[in-house]
Design a protein around this motif. Structure first.
Motif, PDB file in Angstrom:
ATOM      1  N   UNK A 139      11.357 110.480  46.430  1.00 50.53           N
ATOM      2  CA  UNK A 139      11.588 111.890  46.763  1.00 50.53           C
ATOM      3  C   UNK A 139      10.310 112.723  46.667  1.00 50.53           C
ATOM      4  N   UNK A 140       9.152 112.070  46.739  1.00 53.79           N
ATOM      5  CA  UNK A 140       7.892 112.803  46.604  1.00 53.79           C
ATOM      6  C   UNK A 140       7.644 113.750  47.771  1.00 53.79           C
ATOM      7  N   UNK A 141       8.067 113.370  48.968  1.00 54.77           N
ATOM      8  CA  UNK A 141       7.807 114.204  50.149  1.00 54.77           C
ATOM      9  C   UNK A 141       9.074 114.706  50.823  1.00 54.77           C
ATOM     10  N   UNK A 142      10.212 114.196  50.395  1.00 55.98           N
ATOM     11  CA  UNK A 142      11.483 114.586  51.011  1.00 55.98           C
ATOM     12  C   UNK A 142      12.537 114.647  49.919  1.00 55.98           C
ATOM     13  N   UNK A 143      13.092 115.838  49.648  1.00 53.99           N
ATOM     14  CA  UNK A 143      14.097 115.955  48.578  1.00 53.99           C
ATOM     15  C   UNK A 143      15.282 115.015  48.777  1.00 53.99           C
ATOM     16  N   UNK A 144      15.603 114.719  50.046  1.00 54.44           N
ATOM     17  CA  UNK A 144      16.722 113.820  50.307  1.00 54.44           C
ATOM     18  C   UNK A 144      16.365 112.391  49.915  1.00 54.44           C
ATOM     19  N   UNK A 145      15.082 112.096  49.981  1.00 51.24           N
ATOM     20  CA  UNK A 145      14.606 110.789  49.551  1.00 51.24           C
ATOM     21  C   UNK A 145      14.659 109.714  50.627  1.00 51.24           C
ATOM     22  N   UNK A 146      13.812 108.716  50.462  1.00 54.75           N
ATOM     23  CA  UNK A 146      13.798 107.533  51.320  1.00 54.75           C
ATOM     24  C   UNK A 146      13.795 106.305  50.428  1.00 54.75           C
ATOM     25  N   UNK A 147      14.161 105.192  50.987  1.00 53.36           N
ATOM     26  CA  UNK A 147      14.231 103.940  50.236  1.00 53.36           C
ATOM     27  C   UNK A 147      12.814 103.499  49.860  1.00 53.36           C
ATOM     28  N   UNK A 148      12.518 103.440  48.573  1.00 50.41           N
ATOM     29  CA  UNK A 148      11.181 103.042  48.120  1.00 50.41           C
ATOM     30  C   UNK A 148      10.899 101.573  48.419  1.00 50.41           C
ATOM     31  N   UNK A 149      11.932 100.782  48.623  1.00 52.61           N
ATOM     32  CA  UNK A 149      11.737  99.361  48.923  1.00 52.61           C
ATOM     33  C   UNK A 149      11.336  99.119  50.377  1.00 52.61           C
ATOM     34  N   UNK A 150      11.629 100.081  51.263  1.00 54.23           N
ATOM     35  CA  UNK A 150      11.522  99.826  52.698  1.00 54.23           C
ATOM     36  C   UNK A 150      10.137  99.325  53.100  1.00 54.23           C
ATOM     37  N   UNK A 151       9.098  99.962  52.597  1.00 50.81           N
ATOM     38  CA  UNK A 151       7.730  99.566  52.946  1.00 50.81           C
ATOM     39  C   UNK A 151       7.433  98.136  52.509  1.00 50.81           C
ATOM     40  N   UNK A 152       7.892  97.772  51.329  1.00 51.91           N
ATOM     41  CA  UNK A 152       7.611  96.439  50.797  1.00 51.91           C
ATOM     42  C   UNK A 152       8.487  95.383  51.475  1.00 51.91           C
ATOM     43  N   UNK A 153       9.694  95.775  51.866  1.00 49.40           N
ATOM     44  CA  UNK A 153      10.512  94.875  52.676  1.00 49.40           C
ATOM     45  C   UNK A 153       9.786  94.547  53.982  1.00 49.40           C
ATOM     46  N   UNK A 154       9.168  95.550  54.583  1.00 50.32           N
ATOM     47  CA  UNK A 154       8.434  95.343  55.826  1.00 50.32           C
ATOM     48  C   UNK A 154       7.246  94.412  55.623  1.00 50.32           C
ATOM     49  N   UNK A 155       6.543  94.580  54.505  1.00 50.54           N
ATOM     50  CA  UNK A 155       5.395  93.708  54.205  1.00 50.54           C
ATOM     51  C   UNK A 155       5.851  92.261  54.048  1.00 50.54           C
ATOM     52  N   UNK A 156       6.964  92.045  53.352  1.00 47.78           N
ATOM     53  CA  UNK A 156       7.492  90.693  53.179  1.00 47.78           C
ATOM     54  C   UNK A 156       7.940  90.130  54.526  1.00 47.78           C
ATOM     55  N   UNK A 157       8.580  90.961  55.354  1.00 44.81           N
ATOM     56  CA  UNK A 157       8.989  90.522  56.690  1.00 44.81           C
ATOM     57  C   UNK A 157       7.782  90.074  57.518  1.00 44.81           C
ATOM     58  N   UNK A 158       6.714  90.875  57.499  1.00 44.99           N
ATOM     59  CA  UNK A 158       5.530  90.552  58.282  1.00 44.99           C
ATOM     60  C   UNK A 158       4.873  89.258  57.793  1.00 44.99           C
ATOM     61  N   UNK A 159       4.820  89.087  56.485  1.00 47.20           N
ATOM     62  CA  UNK A 159       4.233  87.858  55.936  1.00 47.20           C
ATOM     63  C   UNK A 159       5.013  86.641  56.417  1.00 47.20           C
ATOM     64  N   UNK A 160       6.324  86.737  56.399  1.00 52.26           N
ATOM     65  CA  UNK A 160       7.136  85.619  56.874  1.00 52.26           C
ATOM     66  C   UNK A 160       6.939  85.386  58.366  1.00 52.26           C
ATOM     67  N   UNK A 161       6.844  86.474  59.124  1.00 48.91           N
ATOM     68  CA  UNK A 161       6.676  86.361  60.570  1.00 48.91           C
ATOM     69  C   UNK A 161       5.396  85.619  60.927  1.00 48.91           C
ATOM     70  N   UNK A 162       4.348  85.821  60.128  1.00 49.62           N
ATOM     71  CA  UNK A 162       3.051  85.203  60.415  1.00 49.62           C
ATOM     72  C   UNK A 162       2.726  84.043  59.474  1.00 49.62           C
ATOM     73  N   UNK A 163       3.751  83.513  58.822  1.00 51.03           N
ATOM     74  CA  UNK A 163       3.617  82.319  57.972  1.00 51.03           C
ATOM     75  C   UNK A 163       2.574  82.500  56.868  1.00 51.03           C
ATOM     76  N   UNK A 164       2.588  83.658  56.250  1.00 54.67           N
ATOM     77  CA  UNK A 164       1.719  83.928  55.110  1.00 54.67           C
ATOM     78  C   UNK A 164       2.555  83.958  53.835  1.00 54.67           C
ATOM     79  N   UNK A 165       1.978  83.465  52.760  1.00 50.64           N
ATOM     80  CA  UNK A 165       2.647  83.479  51.461  1.00 50.64           C
ATOM     81  C   UNK A 165       2.062  84.610  50.624  1.00 50.64           C
ATOM     82  N   UNK A 166       2.905  85.217  49.829  1.00 52.76           N
ATOM     83  CA  UNK A 166       2.512  86.415  49.078  1.00 52.76           C
ATOM     84  C   UNK A 166       2.298  86.100  47.601  1.00 52.76           C
ATOM     85  N   UNK A 167       1.181  86.588  47.066  1.00 55.43           N
ATOM     86  CA  UNK A 167       0.991  86.706  45.622  1.00 55.43           C
ATOM     87  C   UNK A 167       1.219  88.186  45.322  1.00 55.43           C
ATOM     88  N   UNK A 168       2.332  88.508  44.698  1.00 55.67           N
ATOM     89  CA  UNK A 168       2.706  89.901  44.449  1.00 55.67           C
ATOM     90  C   UNK A 168       2.114  90.354  43.124  1.00 55.67           C
TER      91      UNK A 168
END
Length: 574
Positions: A139-168
């Motif tokens: 809720x830092x920029x929008x009082x209604x809020x957005x899913x804080x996971x969404x950005x990281x879900x996208x990063x995990x999706x992209x890594x899988x799409x390009x066959x990259x493994x993640x060290x988190x």
């Protein structure tokens, strides 16, 4: 006659070394008259010192001679080390800073095209559980809020799409986790370790089956990574153990990496030697709380081939001592992964806080760093280049030295090191001396092999007859080590397109081949039920221990004579 005083015998050994050195000097001076000899010596000097400038090579060789006064670290090169056989090509990313999804994907695409397999990507606590424990709405920029996971879900999706493994990488506590907020610094640990464990467990639970490797913190032994307070090995160990337990509870298959220790010789309250910090971690019980030890692998002022053993100077050799500390504490079966490795191509007007190399040197040295680790350190696993790119040009605009480790500029302009690494990663994988698991990244198998249910699935079992595997190796002998309680089995194999040979499994291990040093190819076919645990590659030992000293002295004399020639430029390789 044997003298009863051991100091006498030690003195005699030193005298013998001096006499041998003087004899070799005379041979070296005579050899210098051979055409083209100096060029080879200069190359050998770089291979020992990591220095390319002539005067630095002279000084470096003198320092390298001091290695004779040090005992070589006990690194247990033939120990069975888990997680060391992974593809080693990793790179650090700042994908969470990219606002545009298209730019995130462009980064991931370029990284994959360069042949990297891993990305080390931060999952900052302060950007996921932003406003309070269990609150994953931003809720830092929008009082209604957005899913804080969404950005990281996208990063995990992209890594899988390009066959990259993640060290988190799990770090950067939010202000709410400390009663004093950010007064003690934004990197200061939380007041309640259970809060950090809750966050770590939440990340592991969300990405179970998709992300397996989690790193707890970064550089806890230096300022400001532990906040505006004294570094604390015991405090960090408590945090590591809390996170370890939470991650394993959320995902039993997860692998936990310790926070990368920064190489430093400092002994102050804010910066503590990585050697001492790790020793105190072990004393506090850290050995039970990580699967992989991580370190940084910077060379700073010398190249990746620097073999000088200098406890108070940072170079690429340094992690051999770290490895010995692990061995001393019974952790020989655990690997070291390098979280950050590179050389800083800072322009002349930028403070060379982390050394200074040219873009050409950076492009040549990064592949050499991977090559040396593979050839000499079988206990090293993944090495992560620091770093691909930043989302903005804030570092460049401020002319801070951290900026010039980049592989690409913020506008995606690629540095020469991108092309050199792309060419290097495309080379065939090779298994070098050491003990390597059956799933080592150089091993190619057909579909008749399956993981054997050991702790980490690093053994392989033949599910049908004529199960085939092959790999390149470099050494003078090759042994196969079979899994315990494996079914009776037979192998047939051939080396370098030679005749097929049969091996009835006689026991736990067997010598398949020995011969000339060099690179070879082996093909193995196994009967159903065969379990291969690992392979042991050895290199023939050097016959004369004085050869290394002799080569050093010859190099030193060659360099000194080159300096004395007024009509010879520094780079003259006649």
């Amino acid at each position: 006659m044997h003298h009863p005083d051991p100091r006498y015998n030690g003195g005699m050994r030193k005298k013998h070394l001096v006499v041998a050195a003087l004899a070799i000097v005379l041979l070296g001076i005579a050899a210098l008259s051979l055409p083209g000899f100096r060029a080879g010596l200069r190359a050998r000097a770089f291979a020992l010192t990591g220095e390319e400038d002539l005067s630095a090579q002279v000084n470096g060789l003198a320092q390298y001679a001091l290695n004779l006064t040090y005992r070589h670290p006990d690194t247990q090169p033939y120990a069975a080390v888990e997680h060391a056989g992974e593809n080693p090509f990793g790179i650090n990313t700042f994908l969470h800073h990219e606002v545009e999804v298209a730019k995130r994907e462009e980064q991931v695409r370029l990284i994959a095209e360069a042949g990297f397999t891993w990305i080390r990507q931060e999952f900052p606590w302060e950007d996921i559980e932003i406003h309070g424990r269990g609150d994953f709405v931003d809720r830092r920029n929008d009082p209604a809020g957005v899913d804080a996971w969404a950005k990281y879900d996208n990063i995990v999706d992209l890594a899988e799409q390009y066959n990259l493994r993640i060290i988190a990488r799990l770090s950067n506590p939010p202000a709410w986790s400390r009663a004093a907020g950010d007064e003690m610094g934004t990197y200061a640990p939380p007041d309640n370790l259970d809060d950090f464990a809750h966050y770590a467990g939440a990340v592991a639970a969300r990405y179970r089956g998709r992300v397996r490797y989690y790193q707890v913190w970064n550089e806890p032994n230096i300022y400001p990574e532990w906040g505006e307070q004294a570094v604390d090995p015991e405090g960090y160990t408590a945090l590591l153990c809390a996170a370890y337990q939470a991650i394993k509870a959320a995902d039993p298959d997860a692998v936990v990496l310790s926070g990368a220790l920064a190489p430093t010789a400092e002994l102050s309250w804010r910066d503590l030697s990585d050697y001492l910090f790790l020793e105190r971690m072990y004393q506090a019980g850290a050995g039970d709380c990580f699967d992989i030890l991580t370190m940084q692998g910077y060379g700073l002022w010398s190249g990746p081939t620097d073999h000088r053993r200098r406890p108070f100077i940072i170079n690429y050799e340094r992690n051999e001592v770290i490895r010995e500390i692990m061995v001393q504490h019974g952790d020989a079966e655990k690997p070291i992964w390098i979280s950050e490795m590179n050389w800083n191509a800072a322009p002349e007007d930028v403070e060379p806080r982390y050394g200074r190399v040219t873009l050409d040197q950076q492009a040549r040295w990064a592949p050499l760093a991977y090559q040396r680790a593979q050839e000499e350190w079988p206990w090293i696993g993944v090495i992560n280049f620091w770093y691909f790119k930043r989302a903005s040009d804030d570092w460049l605009a401020a002319r801070v030295p951290e900026a010039y480790f980049q592989m690409a500029a913020p506008d995606f302009t690629l540095m020469p090191v991108y092309d050199s690494m792309k060419a290097y990663t495309a080379q065939p994988a090779v298994m070098y001396p050491g003990r390597h698991s059956a799933n080592h990244w150089a091993v190619e198998t057909d579909d008749r092999w399956s993981p054997w249910p050991d702790a980490y699935g690093e053994a392989r079992r033949a599910a049908a007859d004529q199960a085939s595997l092959s790999f390149r190796f470099e050494g003078s002998s090759l042994q196969v080590i079979f899994g315990e309680d494996a079914a009776p089995s037979t192998l047939r194999y051939r080396v370098d397109d030679g005749p097929w040979q049969a091996l009835d499994q006689p026991g736990e291990e067997a010598l398949l081949w020995h011969g000339s040093k060099g690179q070879h190819t082996v093909v193995i076919e196994a009967s159903a039920g065969t379990v291969i645990d690992s392979f042991l590659v050895r290199d023939a030992p050097v016959a004369l221990p004085g050869v290394a000293l002799g080569g050093l002295v010859v190099l030193l004399i060659a360099a000194l004579l080159a300096v004395r020639k007024p009509d010879s430029p520094a780079g003259d390789d006649d």
